[in-house]
Design an enzyme around this catalytic site. Structure first.
Site, PDB file in Angstrom:
ATOM      1  N   ASP A  49      -0.814   8.815   6.199  1.00 14.47           N
ATOM      2  CA  ASP A  49       0.242   9.185   7.362  1.00 14.47           C
ATOM      3  C   ASP A  49       1.566   8.742   6.885  1.00 14.47           C
ATOM      4  O   ASP A  49       2.266   8.921   7.630  1.00 14.47           O
ATOM      5  CB  ASP A  49      -0.318   9.319   8.492  1.00 14.47           C
ATOM      6  CG  ASP A  49      -0.720   7.857   8.851  1.00 14.47           C
ATOM      7  OD1 ASP A  49      -0.261   7.034   8.350  1.00 14.47           O
ATOM      8  OD2 ASP A  49      -0.931   7.731  10.364  1.00 14.47           O
TER       9      ASP A  49
ATOM     10  N   ASP B  44      -4.704   5.834   5.056  1.00 17.47           N
ATOM     11  CA  ASP B  44      -5.288   7.170   5.621  1.00 17.47           C
ATOM     12  C   ASP B  44      -4.204   8.140   5.485  1.00 17.47           C
ATOM     13  O   ASP B  44      -4.135   9.243   5.941  1.00 17.47           O
ATOM     14  CB  ASP B  44      -5.235   7.090   7.202  1.00 17.47           C
ATOM     15  CG  ASP B  44      -4.310   7.014   7.851  1.00 17.47           C
ATOM     16  OD1 ASP B  44      -3.166   6.121   7.454  1.00 17.47           O
ATOM     17  OD2 ASP B  44      -3.992   7.305   9.090  1.00 17.47           O
TER      18      ASP B  44
ATOM     19  N   ASP C   3      -0.188   4.748   2.538  1.00 16.94           N
ATOM     20  CA  ASP C   3      -1.278   3.742   3.007  1.00 16.94           C
ATOM     21  C   ASP C   3      -2.839   4.309   2.989  1.00 16.94           C
ATOM     22  O   ASP C   3      -2.797   5.349   2.508  1.00 16.94           O
ATOM     23  CB  ASP C   3      -0.706   3.345   4.647  1.00 16.94           C
ATOM     24  CG  ASP C   3      -0.949   4.693   5.478  1.00 16.94           C
ATOM     25  OD1 ASP C   3      -0.659   5.725   5.189  1.00 16.94           O
ATOM     26  OD2 ASP C   3      -1.019   4.413   6.639  1.00 16.94           O
TER      27      ASP C   3
ATOM     28  N   SER D  18      -5.994   3.052   9.383  1.00 14.64           N
ATOM     29  CA  SER D  18      -4.915   3.352   8.639  1.00 14.64           C
ATOM     30  C   SER D  18      -4.529   2.153   7.626  1.00 14.64           C
ATOM     31  O   SER D  18      -5.263   2.146   6.873  1.00 14.64           O
ATOM     32  CB  SER D  18      -3.683   3.151   9.953  1.00 14.64           C
ATOM     33  OG  SER D  18      -2.401   3.531   9.211  1.00 14.64           O
TER      34      SER D  18
END
Length: 448
Positions: free
Chosen positions: A244, A242, A240, A100
């Site tokens: 999400d 990733d 961010d 993340s």
């Protein structure tokens, strides 16, 4: 053996629990447990842009294949893309290789079940127990494995789904700046927004395996603020690594986090009789200003522990259609079962278009309380109730605030950090309180 944190398994790539042997055990154990839940015999694997991602993906492919599970590797894709694809395909799970918002040296493995939601604590515990047996040599994954398929058309389906979620007609004439954090949204996000007619300026969209999240994205919106003003953009959007979560910058260069977005979206849905049960779900980290705003407008707020998985579970139990976190994980249950940065950004632009208001005006529905957050590094996570000096410093801070503010102290679910968050009217006062609590805890833990 506790491996799963609030969002999967994380660590430094190459070190436990992301050493090769443990990764193989994770894949094999997950395969065996998930086969008991779903009759399907395939998984979808995706990743972000970290240099270690491809190696970890290869190990997981080997582990799943050795257990009779076909692997569909879709390469670099935002985490919520895997959640969406799992719901559309006959697979038993989706796997995302990402840490993340963490730096590139870290990586992680998180799972989505066959229904596209994150695994429950009970399922994660079963996987952990089986990993322990495998690591003890009682049930090792097989060495032989087939190669992975790479069905590219799957990602096209996710892109189409995102575009269809935009209800504002077209984005003709809208100027946007996207900060892709050199991560998983670098290709998909600009494609989606441009396909809808927006004029897009990109920053931090050249991943090299090591620059993911570096001084960029939702954790570092300063560059986006400057770029938004320079481009005279209607809005800046920061993802961010990733994809999400999302942060926004308004046309005046002011950063608007997830709390602002939740307030704006809740009132927009309420005004159109679409805020089911008149309820918003958020976490204990939400700013007190969000709570006060929702009280003023008559919206009920349900709070949960930190983690969008817990937010979604509460949304299901309460019937709410909107939930999220200050960090920018926002779930629109009408479309998705997890936080999706691109989808959330599309909803924000839809609200701006439908209301005819700029983001700065929409954000005026909420006044944030000053908030201080200190992430104190600790050697171990001693239960807070076992730290009397720390407890006294917390009680003293709460007494000083006298109900017009709050103190929240908790350990990170993914790192050895003690998070001290205080809100109140006077920023200098709460900053001093937060430092006293964090320093007291570090000293007390260090002596145990």
């Amino acid at each position: 053996m506790k491996l799963f944190g609030t969002d999967g398994i994380r660590g430094v790539a190459g070190s436990y629990p992301l050493d090769d042997a443990t990764i193989l055990a994770i894949g094999a154990a997950a395969a065996e447990v998930l086969k008991e839940i779903s009759p399907d015999r395939a998984v979808i694997i995706g990743r972000d842009t970290r240099q270690s991602g491809e190696h970890i993906s290869g190990l997981l492919e080997r582990a799943f294949s050795s257990r009779g599970i076909a692997v569909w590797d879709v390469g670099v894709i935002p985490t919520p893309g895997i959640s969406h694809l799992v719901k559309q395909q006959p697979v038993l799970a989706g796997v995302v290789i990402s840490a993340s918002h963490n730096p590139y040296q870290d990586n992680g493995i998180k799972f989505f079940g066959h229904d596209g939601t994150k695994l429950s604590d009970a399922v994660e515990s079963r996987i952990e127990a089986l990993i322990a047996l495998m690591k003890a040599g009682k049930d090792q994954p097989l060495a032989e494995a087939a190669g992975a398929d790479k069905p590219g058309l799957l990602t096209d389906g996710y892109s189409d789904f995102l575009a269809r979620s935009f209800t504002g007609g077209t984005m003709d004439g809208i100027r946007l700046v996207l900060d892709c954090a050199n991560g998983a949204t670098c290709v998909l996000a600009p494609e989606v927004f441009r396909s809808l007619g927006a004029h897009v300026t990109l920053i931090n969209a050249s991943p090299d395996g090591k620059n993911i999240n570096r001084d960029s994205g939702s954790l570092h919106p300063g560059a986006l603020s400057k770029a938004t003003l320079a481009a005279r953009a209607h809005c800046g959007i920061a993802f961010d690594g990733d994809g999400d979560r999302v942060m926004f910058v308004d046309e005046k260069g002011v950063v608007r986090d997830g709390d602002y977005f939740l307030a704006i979206a809740a009132l927009h849905l309420r005004g159109r009789q679409r805020l089911v049960n008149n309820t918003l779900v958020t976490t204990v980290m939400a700013n007190l200003g969000l709570m006060r705003s929702m009280e003023r407008y008559g919206v009920s707020v349900h709070t949960t522990p930190v983690g969008d998985r817990y937010v979604y579970e509460a949304m299901v139990s309460s019937g709410s259609v909107l939930g999220g976190e200050q960090s920018g994980h926002v779930i629109f249950k009408e479309y998705h079962s997890t936080g999706d940065g691109i989808l959330s950004a599309l909803q924000m632009i839809s609200i701006m278009k439908e209301s005819g208001k700029p983001l700065s005006e929409l954000a005026s529905v909420m006044e944030k309380y000053p908030q201080v957050l200190i992430n104190a590094r600790v050697g171990k996570k001693i239960p807070l109730e076992s730290l009397p000096e720390t407890g006294r410093s917390i009680s003293e801070a709460q007494g000083t605030l006298e109900g017009d503010g709050r103190v929240l102290v908790r350990y990170s679910g993914t790192e050895n950090l003690l998070r001290v968050m205080i809100e109140g009217r006077d920023e200098k006062v709460i900053t001093k309180m937060a430092h006293v609590i964090s320093e007291t805890a570090q000293k007390e833990i260090g002596h145990l």
